[in-house]
Structures are given as structure tokens and as C-alpha cells.
Enzyme design. Structure first.
Site, short mmCIF file in Angstrom:
data_model
loop_
_atom_site.label_atom_id
_atom_site.label_comp_id
_atom_site.label_asym_id
_atom_site.label_seq_id
_atom_site.Cartn_x
_atom_site.Cartn_y
_atom_site.Cartn_z
N ASN A 50 0.85 -1.20 0.00
CA ASN A 50 0.00 0.00 0.00
C ASN A 50 0.88 1.24 0.00
O ASN A 50 2.10 1.14 -0.03
CB ASN A 50 -0.96 -0.03 1.19
CG ASN A 50 -0.21 -0.08 2.50
OD1 ASN A 50 0.54 0.83 2.83
ND2 ASN A 50 -0.38 -1.17 3.24
N ASP A 108 -4.41 -6.38 4.85
CA ASP A 108 -5.50 -7.17 5.46
C ASP A 108 -5.57 -8.58 4.87
O ASP A 108 -6.21 -9.45 5.44
CB ASP A 108 -6.84 -6.44 5.24
CG ASP A 108 -6.93 -5.19 6.11
OD1 ASP A 108 -6.48 -5.26 7.28
OD2 ASP A 108 -7.41 -4.15 5.63
N LYS A 130 8.02 -18.17 -10.37
CA LYS A 130 7.46 -16.93 -10.88
C LYS A 130 6.22 -17.22 -11.74
O LYS A 130 6.24 -18.14 -12.57
CB LYS A 130 8.55 -16.24 -11.73
CG LYS A 130 8.16 -14.91 -12.26
CD LYS A 130 9.29 -14.34 -13.13
CE LYS A 130 8.74 -13.20 -13.95
NZ LYS A 130 9.60 -12.90 -15.08
N PHE A 177 -4.63 3.02 15.02
CA PHE A 177 -4.91 4.03 14.01
C PHE A 177 -6.11 3.56 13.20
O PHE A 177 -6.39 2.36 13.12
CB PHE A 177 -3.71 4.23 13.08
CG PHE A 177 -2.79 5.35 13.51
CD1 PHE A 177 -2.05 5.24 14.68
CD2 PHE A 177 -2.67 6.51 12.74
CE1 PHE A 177 -1.20 6.27 15.08
CE2 PHE A 177 -1.82 7.53 13.12
CZ PHE A 177 -1.09 7.42 14.30
N LYS A 189 -13.44 0.76 16.01
CA LYS A 189 -12.12 0.09 16.16
C LYS A 189 -11.69 0.09 17.61
O LYS A 189 -11.17 -0.89 18.13
CB LYS A 189 -11.07 0.75 15.28
CG LYS A 189 -11.12 0.19 13.88
CD LYS A 189 -10.04 0.66 12.95
CE LYS A 189 -10.26 -0.05 11.61
NZ LYS A 189 -10.28 0.80 10.45
N LYS A 205 -11.19 -3.60 19.11
CA LYS A 205 -9.77 -4.00 19.26
C LYS A 205 -9.25 -3.73 20.66
O LYS A 205 -8.05 -3.83 20.91
CB LYS A 205 -8.90 -3.27 18.23
CG LYS A 205 -9.46 -3.22 16.82
CD LYS A 205 -9.13 -4.47 16.03
CE LYS A 205 -9.92 -4.50 14.74
NZ LYS A 205 -9.17 -4.36 13.56
O1 PMT Z 1 2.95 6.02 6.55
P1 PMT Z 1 2.39 7.35 6.08
O2 PMT Z 1 2.57 7.55 4.59
O3 PMT Z 1 2.91 8.49 6.89
O4 PMT Z 1 0.80 7.32 6.29
C1 PMT Z 1 0.28 7.29 7.57
C2 PMT Z 1 -0.92 6.34 7.67
C3 PMT Z 1 -2.05 6.87 6.83
C4 PMT Z 1 -0.53 4.94 7.18
C5 PMT Z 1 -1.28 6.28 9.19
O5 PMT Z 1 -1.63 7.56 9.64
C6 PMT Z 1 -2.44 5.32 9.42
O6 PMT Z 1 -3.60 5.65 9.31
N1 PMT Z 1 -2.10 4.05 9.80
C7 PMT Z 1 -3.06 2.94 9.90
C8 PMT Z 1 -3.36 2.43 8.52
C9 PMT Z 1 -4.32 1.25 8.54
O7 PMT Z 1 -3.95 0.18 8.17
O8 PMT Z 1 -5.50 1.53 9.04
P2 PMT Z 1 -6.69 0.43 9.18
O9 PMT Z 1 -7.88 1.27 9.50
O10 PMT Z 1 -6.74 -0.44 7.98
O11 PMT Z 1 -6.24 -0.43 10.42
C10 PMT Z 1 -6.63 -0.11 11.74
C11 PMT Z 1 -5.57 -0.49 12.74
O12 PMT Z 1 -5.36 -1.91 12.74
C12 PMT Z 1 -4.21 0.13 12.52
O13 PMT Z 1 -3.69 0.50 13.78
C13 PMT Z 1 -3.40 -0.99 11.90
O14 PMT Z 1 -2.01 -0.88 12.23
C14 PMT Z 1 -4.01 -2.22 12.57
N2 PMT Z 1 -3.95 -3.46 11.80
C15 PMT Z 1 -4.60 -3.58 10.60
C16 PMT Z 1 -4.58 -4.79 9.93
C17 PMT Z 1 -3.90 -5.88 10.51
N3 PMT Z 1 -3.84 -7.07 9.89
N4 PMT Z 1 -3.28 -5.75 11.70
C18 PMT Z 1 -3.29 -4.57 12.34
O15 PMT Z 1 -2.73 -4.44 13.43
#
Ligand code: PMT
Length: 406
Positions: free
Chosen positions: A210, A279, A289, A323, A337, A341
Site C-alpha cells: 500500500n 489485510d 514466478k 490508528f 475500532k 480491538k
Molecule cells: O505512513 P504514512 O505515509 O505516513 O501514512 C500514515 C498512515 C495513513 C498509514 C497512518 O496515519 C495510518 O492511518 N495508519 C493505519 C493504517 C491502517 O492500516 O489503518 P486500518 O484502519 O486499515 O487499520 C486499523 C488499525 O489496525 C491500525 O492501527 C493498523 O495498524 C491495525 N492493523 C490492521 C490490519 C492488521 N492485519 N493488523 C493490524 O494491526
């Protein structure tokens, strides 16, 4: 505070005499270091008279207090004995030296040996300021956690008008003064931070990922380290310099990130999950490949492990900050969330779609903090490094409530 004031070689060097005076008036002691070029603009005697201290004018200009330490190791002693380093004017040359670790005079050598907070007040011609080389040096320094003050816009010494004027000395002194006493408030914490994207292989040579640059997570790491925390930074693949004073654990996939987080959970007191974790990952990664075919083909994905949810289950007394990257309904999804979580705080940011200049890849961001007590705090558009400090300010406010609950 004991402040090292580095004066670079620009016409604004004369204003640094005012800055030295303003810092002294605010109650700080000031040790001035002048580069050779700075001494072409202002005589060291001016600063010596204002600060009551011998000015350091060169690598081999002799020990400051005349003791038996040889001048050759004076830069180490000076860097250890002072609390802050302020460089004004920070010329394009100094920014380049600092960014790349060149150490060919006293000031650049002290910079490398110095471990405390660094404040840089750039001043130069507007074209030099906007040159990509200067801007990328500045970006590195910002990501290292340094405070950049200005520059202001207006008439420049070279006769043009634009960005490049050193911020007025009183404003620099006020900026430095306001940040002097705050910053060892995380010294009892071990902060575990995740940053950047993950890469999930499609075959031995391809992957999906991503747009996360890691800037938000690295800004959080720099802020926590500057405030005295032990910082463990688990990072996906990014093109950023390693923030000073952090333990960096590079990972590639969501699974590797999961293992690294679990391996370092024990000592952590605060966990901040800013990484953009994939995800889904490919269910069965082919050993060879994938061959180009004319036909359309499908790949099957399985969900990756939800690291945040797993940490939420095991967090005990730790403070957990998740986040939420959303394209709509930010507060509602962030709150969801937080609940599902088991977080103490969720930092929501808008990404893609209607978001401009924030979220993924941007230098700035705008976030909403949703906390367990239902509180919602909006942190307006600002550089990620500044927001990182505001986020830790907020996290520290949650500490007492958490201890009562635990
Ligand atoms: O890295 P930059 O370019 O500075 O951009 C910053 C950012 C946009 C990436 C950052 O500010 C941000 O939003 N990070 C979380 C991105 C994300 O994956 O969000 P989500 O809403 O999909 O996930 C929610 C939370 O679950 C996050 O804390 C993520 O780390 C966590 N997660 C998600 C999927 C997974 N399999 N395991 C996780 O722990």
C-alpha cells in the site's frame, strides 16, 4: 537550560546576537559556536560580550575553559554538557552537512555528537531554499525529529523577495523556550511503534503493498525518543532514515510484523500501531514466478493476522493506541475500532478520496483522537512530527485513568 547556539555564515548572523541575548534573558546559559563563514559577518567578540563566555571559533581553537582537555576532544565535552542545540542562521550548507553527517568543522562535529533536541532556523536565498536538494535535506532533518523554525518570507539580502528570511530572534527564542522544559516526560516508558506498509508476496518476485511511507510512524518514534522513551520501532519497508535513538526492527510481511510485535510486547508500556498492515495475503504463494498468460487469472487471498486485535487481547496494563485510516465516517469507524480491538485511543485520519495533503505519503496530517471515555479531540492540519508530539501529550493524559482502572 544550557543552550549551544551555532551561528552559520549568512547575513542573518548579526540577528543571532539578538537571539543570544533573548535566550539569556529567558534564563538560559548560551555557549556560542561560530563557523568560519559566520566570523566573516560578525566578530566573535560580540557574542563573547553578550554571553560572558568564550566563543568557539574552530576545531583547534583551544579548550573553552583552558583545562587540560585537549581541544581535539572539546566537541564531545561541549555536546555532553549542553541541553539543546540551536542553529541560527542554519545555512543551506549546514543543513546539507547535518543531513549527510559531514563533520569537517566544530559545529558539524558537535551536531553529530549531540543527542539532545535540535532546533534549526534556516536562512538563505529563496531559490536556494526551494531547491530540491535543500528540501530533501530538510525532510531528512525533520524526520530525525529536529524542530525547523521558519524561514519567513519577505525581502532578502540578495535583493529578491520570497521565502528564506531567518525568523525574528524573539520568535526563535520564544519557540525554543516553550519547548525547553517539556521533553523528558516519556523517560519511564518503553514505546513500541509499528510503521510503514507491509509487503505480501504474490510469487518469488512480486508483491502487493500500500502507499504508506512510514512518515507518521517515524515521526511518532522520533517524538517519543526525543521525550526520553525507549523506542522499539517495528517497520515495514520504507525509504526513510532511521530516527536517532530508536531500536529499529525491519520486517516485510504482516506475519513478520506480528511476530516482531509479539516478541517485543513484554517490555512495552505504550503500543502505537500506525503501520498500514495488509489485510490479506496470498493463500498459497507459488514457488516459481507466475508466467504471463493471455488469459485472465485469479489469486486467492486469506486474511492476515489482526495484530492490533491480538495485542488488544494481551495488552494487560499497557496503553494501546490504534490508528484508523478511513475514507468516510471517520469518528464512527474509529470508535468502532476502539471497541472491537480493545484500544485506549484510536487516531483516525482521512485517506484517499476527499483527503488532500493528509494521510498516506503526505508530510502533514490532520487527525481525530477518539478515547475510551468517549472524548473526541480534533488535531488540525500540521506536520506529522508536530502531531506526533500532540498525540503523545494526549496519551500521557490517559495514563492516570488507566492506572486507576488497572
Ligand atoms: O505512513 P504514512 O505515509 O505516513 O501514512 C500514515 C498512515 C495513513 C498509514 C497512518 O496515519 C495510518 O492511518 N495508519 C493505519 C493504517 C491502517 O492500516 O489503518 P486500518 O484502519 O486499515 O487499520 C486499523 C488499525 O489496525 C491500525 O492501527 C493498523 O495498524 C491495525 N492493523 C490492521 C490490519 C492488521 N492485519 N493488523 C493490524 O494491526
Amino acid at each position: 537550560m544550557r543552550i549551544l547556539l551555532g551561528v552559520g555564515g549568512g547575513i542573518a548572523a548579526y540577528k543571532s546576537a539578538e537571539l543570544a541575548r533573548a535566550l539569556m534573558e529567558a534564563g538560559h546559559t548560551v555557549q556560542v559556536i561560530m563557523t568560519a563563514a559566520a566570523q566573516e559577518f560578525v566578530r566573535p567578540l560580540t557574542f563573547a560580550a553578550l554571553t560572558n563566555q568564550k566563543v568557539i571559533t574552530g576545531m583547534f581553537s583551544g579548550p573553552v575553559d583552558g583545562d587540560i582537555l585537549s581541544s581535539a576532544i572539546e566537541h564531545i565535552r561541549v555536546s555532553q554538557e549542553n541541553d539543546l542545540l540551536v542553529v541560527a542562521p542554519a545555512t543551506a550548507d549546514l543543513l546539507a552537512k547535518f543531513a549527510h553527517g559531514l563533520a569537517d568543522d566544530f559545529l558539524s562535529t558537535v551536531y553529530l555528537a549531540f543527542t539532545g533536541p535540535v532546533f534549526l532556523a534556516p536562512a538563505m536565498n529563496n531559490n536556494m531554499w526551494s531547491h530540491p536538494a535543500t528540501q530533501s535535506n530538510l525532510e531528512m532533518l525533520r524526520l530525525r525529529g529536529h524542530h525547523i523554525i521558519g524561514p519567513d518570507s519577505g525581502p532578502l539580502a540578495c535583493g529578491t523577495v520570497g521565502a528564506g528570511r531567518m525568523t525574528e530572534p524573539e520568535a526563535i527564542a520564544a519557540f525554543v523556550d516553550a519547548r525547553c522544559d517539556m521533553r523528558r516526560d516519556l523517560d519511564k516508558e518503553t514505546v513500541l511503534i509499528t510503521a510503514g506498509p507491509t509487503q505480501e508476496p504474490l510469487d518469488p518476485v512480486r508483491y502487493i503493498t500500500n502507499r504508506s511511507s512510514g512518515k507518521m510512524g517515524y515521526a511518532l518514534a522520533a517524538a517519543a525518543a526525543a521525550r526520553g522513551a525507549r523506542v522499539i520501532l517495528v517497520s515495514g519497508p520504507v525509504a526513510l532514515p532511521e530516527p536517532a535513538g530508536v531500536e529499529l526492527i525491519p520486517v516485510r510481511t504482516a506475519n513478520e510484523m506480528f511476530r516482531a510485535v509479539m516478541d517485543h510486547l513484554e517490555p512495552a508500556t505504550i503500543i502505537v500501531k500506525s503501520a498500514a498492515v495488509a489485510d490479506f495475503h496470498v493463500a498459497d504463494i507459488p514457488r516459481q514466478k507466475l508466467k504471463k498468460t493471455a488469459a485472465r487469472f485469479s489469486i486467492e487471498f486469506d486474511p492476515t493476522v489482526d495484530i492490533l486485535a491480538e495485542v488488544g487481547r494481551r495488552k494487560g496494563n499497557r496503553l494501546l493506541v490504534g490508528f484508523a485510516a478511513e475514507t468516510e465516517n471517520l469518528v464512527e469507524y474509529a470508535r468502532r475500532k476502539l471497541e472491537t480491538k480493545n484500544c485506549d485511543l484510536v487516531v483516525g485520519n482521512l485517506v484517499g478520496g476527499q483527503a488532500t495533503g493528509t494521510g498516506f505519503e503526505a508530510d502533514d496530517n490532520e487527525v481525530v483522537l477518539v478515547s475510551r471515555d468517549g472524548g473526541i479531540t480534533h488535531l488540525p492540519f500540521a506536520p506529522k512530527r508536530e502531531l506526533a508530539d500532540r498525540i503523545f501529550d494526549h496519551i500521557l493524559l490517559l495514563r492516570p485513568a488507566l492506572h486507576q482502572a488497572g
